[in-house]
Enzyme design. Structure first.
Site, PDB file in Angstrom:
ATOM      1  N   CYS A 153      -8.475  -3.024   1.694  1.00  0.00           N
ATOM      2  CA  CYS A 153      -8.020  -3.816   0.634  1.00  0.00           C
ATOM      3  C   CYS A 153      -7.565  -2.973  -0.507  1.00  0.00           C
ATOM      4  CB  CYS A 153      -8.906  -5.203  -0.007  1.00  0.00           C
ATOM      5  SG  CYS A 153     -10.233  -4.511  -0.648  1.00  0.00           S
ATOM      6  N   CYS A 227      -3.247  -4.717   1.392  1.00  0.00           N
ATOM      7  CA  CYS A 227      -2.883  -3.570   0.921  1.00  0.00           C
ATOM      8  C   CYS A 227      -1.377  -3.122   1.577  1.00  0.00           C
ATOM      9  CB  CYS A 227      -3.930  -2.169   1.596  1.00  0.00           C
ATOM     10  SG  CYS A 227      -3.496  -2.091   3.509  1.00  0.00           S
ATOM     11  N   CYS A 231      -0.991   1.149   4.308  1.00  0.00           N
ATOM     12  CA  CYS A 231      -2.064   1.487   5.385  1.00  0.00           C
ATOM     13  C   CYS A 231      -1.159   1.908   6.497  1.00  0.00           C
ATOM     14  CB  CYS A 231      -2.589   0.232   6.036  1.00  0.00           C
ATOM     15  SG  CYS A 231      -4.017   0.510   7.210  1.00  0.00           S
TER      16      CYS A 231
END
Length: 278
Positions: A153, A227, A231
């Site tokens: 996160c 996120c 990522c």
């Protein structure tokens, strides 16, 4: 990767230094000694020399490893991309490798006794022992067949830490657990710590960590919680995005339902992963 593929997959490692005559050859010999056929072992140099270091060969022979018959070899670009781990011994060699073109890369800054005035065989034994310790740790990582889950996160202070806490608690060591954040905070959200403690899960020792490419590469399942594009995506991984409210700035009454939803999802994930592994 299916359970059958994982069962037959032999992990592979490439050890790299500049000349491929000393440290990378020592690491490869020590890994072969400890791993046997459990790991496919390679070594190479960014600018290979003409022969292996005789003292290095003698030092590893003292502990039962064998460098005889080995010759310095240039890096094969295809192998560089294919192996599971690339271990670079020293910053000089690392500067000549583009880590975007390789599998999970790690730099070993090994002990250098010559900086303390220690030379000859005494120096080489100290180098050998440092490399041997690192090789044993790497072997344990490479032969760990547990699935690895990474929770991500933004701040790695609430949702991802709660999920990691539940997975570690409920899976009983059968799943390896990581968590990270694209912009980690300095500490865990105290309300998240409190609501987890209410359910018997202690996350007080966890600390927010920065999301790294290597952590994603090393994981089988990557679960994001807001996120977004931070990522990186690699083929062969399982990616999920859990749409969960952010507990940041919320009181305990608002965070409890978030906790309960995380627990529900983690429990389902455990059932899926362990059924796949069986």
């Amino acid at each position: 990767m299916t359970a059958e593929q994982q069962a037959h997959h032999v992990p592979s490692v490439l050890f790299v230094c500049v000349k491929n005559g000393g440290k990378s050859q020592m690491a490869a010999a020590l890994m072969r000694l400890h791993a046997g056929d459990a790991v496919a072992v390679h070594s190479a140099g960014t600018t290979p020399g003409s022969a292996v270091n005789a003292l290095a060969a003698e030092a590893v022979a003292e502990v039962g490893a064998d460098m005889s018959g080995e010759t310095p070899t240039a890096i094969d670009p295809d192998l560089l991309r294919q192996v599971d781990r690339v271990i670079v011994l020293g910053d000089e060699a690392a500067g000549e490798i583009d880590d975007d073109e390789v599998s999970a890369l790690e730099i070993w800054r090994t002990d250098e006794p010559s900086h303390r005035g220690i030379e000859g065989m005494e120096r080489m034994r100290l180098v050998r022992d440092d490399i041997d310790r690192r090789v044993r740790t790497l072997l344990a990582e490479l032969t760990d067949s547990r699935p690895r889950v990474l929770f991500v996160c933004v701040h790695n202070a609430g949702r991802s830490q709660m999920a990691a806490g539940y997975l570690s608690h409920l899976a009983g060591g059968r799943i390896d657990v990581l968590s990270a954040g694209s912009a980690p905070k300095d500490q865990i959200n105290p309300v998240a710590v409190e609501v987890m403690a209410e359910d018997g899960v202690d996350i007080t020792s966890a600390t927010p960590k920065i999301l790294t490419t290597d952590a994603v590469r090393a994981s089988d399942v990557v679960i994001t919680m807001g996120c977004g594009d931070a990522c990186p995506v690699f083929p062969g991984k399982r990616y999920e995005d859990w749409d969960l409210a952010d507990p940041a700035g919320q009181g305990i009454e608002a965070v409890r339902p978030i906790r309960d939803e995380i627990k529900r999802r983690v429990t389902a994930l455990i059932s899926e992963l362990l059924e796949t592994e069986s």
